[in-house]
Design an enzyme around this catalytic site. Structure first.
Site, short mmCIF file in Angstrom:
data_model
loop_
_atom_site.label_atom_id
_atom_site.label_comp_id
_atom_site.label_asym_id
_atom_site.label_seq_id
_atom_site.Cartn_x
_atom_site.Cartn_y
_atom_site.Cartn_z
N SER A 1 61.16 5.31 1.59
CA SER A 1 62.21 6.68 0.72
C SER A 1 63.56 6.41 1.08
O SER A 1 63.84 5.58 2.23
CB SER A 1 61.55 8.05 1.64
OG SER A 1 62.33 9.01 0.72
N CYS A 2 64.47 6.80 0.17
CA CYS A 2 65.83 6.42 0.20
C CYS A 2 66.74 7.39 -0.32
O CYS A 2 65.96 8.44 -0.88
CB CYS A 2 66.20 4.98 -0.29
SG CYS A 2 66.00 4.91 -2.22
N THR A 3 67.95 7.63 -0.04
CA THR A 3 68.88 8.69 -0.37
C THR A 3 68.88 9.38 -1.97
O THR A 3 68.40 10.38 -2.25
CB THR A 3 70.36 8.41 -0.21
OG1 THR A 3 70.66 7.06 -0.58
CG2 THR A 3 70.47 8.35 1.33
#
Lengths: 108, 155
Positions: free
Chosen positions: A8-10
């Site tokens: 997961s990333c921003t």
């Protein structure tokens, strides 16, 4: 080693998915079995099954933000890194995890 | 009449032989293009949103490819703009190599179409595959370049 992962990333568009690909490519090259779930802007994809999690020796969370549904991994060794680590050095990450599990007697 | 493929790539946003001096100039070039072609309503605000993402960590990947992206209120629809430069650009990357192929991803912060966002994500994943990288680094036709990307949108 069998592992499951969550990425997961921003913004949830690029790094989440690149990290998954890199982890799976590295697992294949190392002869490991991995399943990786993405939590991105398009929601959850490649959702881990209970069986995936049950069979995993380790859980690798490659995320720059908090991930959802972490309770599933209770009782499993969880290794948390950022997405860049998984994208940049997936093989050394997997090898290090395996080594640590072996040293701790959690993997033959 | 055949059903049109709902691609997120507009060939007008693909430029394969640009001459730009810096990362910022490359991003500005793409923002101009996106505004001109109606994908964003304000190039300056979008550029700021992209640059804000740049401060969080490297978007330069491997083998000269960078994937900057911006989530923005001025983005009307999810899409991707491409700039391949004749010269190398200084750009923080994971393998420390300079950048010459840029994929700028446009992510709307409202009115989001999940299917389109998924297409962008799947493209990001495909861009880590060495064989896809090689094809894209060498393709000279904009239409064929678009086609290579489209083959990887659905995967």
């Amino acid at each position: 080693m069998n592992f499951v992962g969550v990425t997961s990333c921003t913004i949830g568009i690029a790094h989440t998915y690149m990290a998954r690909e890199k982890l799976l490519q590295a697992a294949k090259e190392l002869g490991m079995n991995g399943f990786v779930e993405t939590q991105g802007s398009g929601g959850v994809e490649n959702k881990l099954t209970e069986e995936n999690i049950r069979n995993a020796d380790a859980v690798i969370i490659a995320a720059d933000v908090a991930i959802a549904d972490k309770d599933r991994f209770k009782g499993k060794p969880v290794i948390s890194v950022d997405t860049n680590m998984a994208i940049q050095k997936p093989k050394s990450l997997l090898k290090t995890v395996e080594k640590k599990l072996k040293a701790a007697g959690k993997l033959n | 009449m055949s059903v049109k493929n709902n691609s997120i790539i507009d060939v007008r946003n693909v430029v394969l032989n640009a001459t730009v001096k810096s990362k910022k100039e490359a991003l500005r070039y793409l923002c101009n293009l996106l505004e001109e072609n109606g994908y964003i309503t304000n190039k300056n605000i979008f550029l700021e949103d992209v640059l804000r993402r740049e401060t969080l960590g490297p978007t330069g990947m491997e083998n000269g490819i960078a994937i900057p992206h911006g989530e923005s209120e001025v983005a009307k629809v999810a899409t991707i703009a491409v700039l391949r430069t004749k010269n190398d650009l200084v750009w923080e990357s994971l393998d420390k190599k300079p950048i010459h192929l840029i994929f700028l991803m446009v992510v709307p912060s409202t009115n989001r179409n999940v299917q389109q966002l998924k297409m962008l994500s799947h493209l990001s994943a495909a861009l880590t595959h060495p064989e896809v990288q090689t094809k894209l680094l060498n393709e000279t036709s904009r239409n064929r370049f678009k086609k290579i990307l489209e083959e990887n949108e659905e995967k």
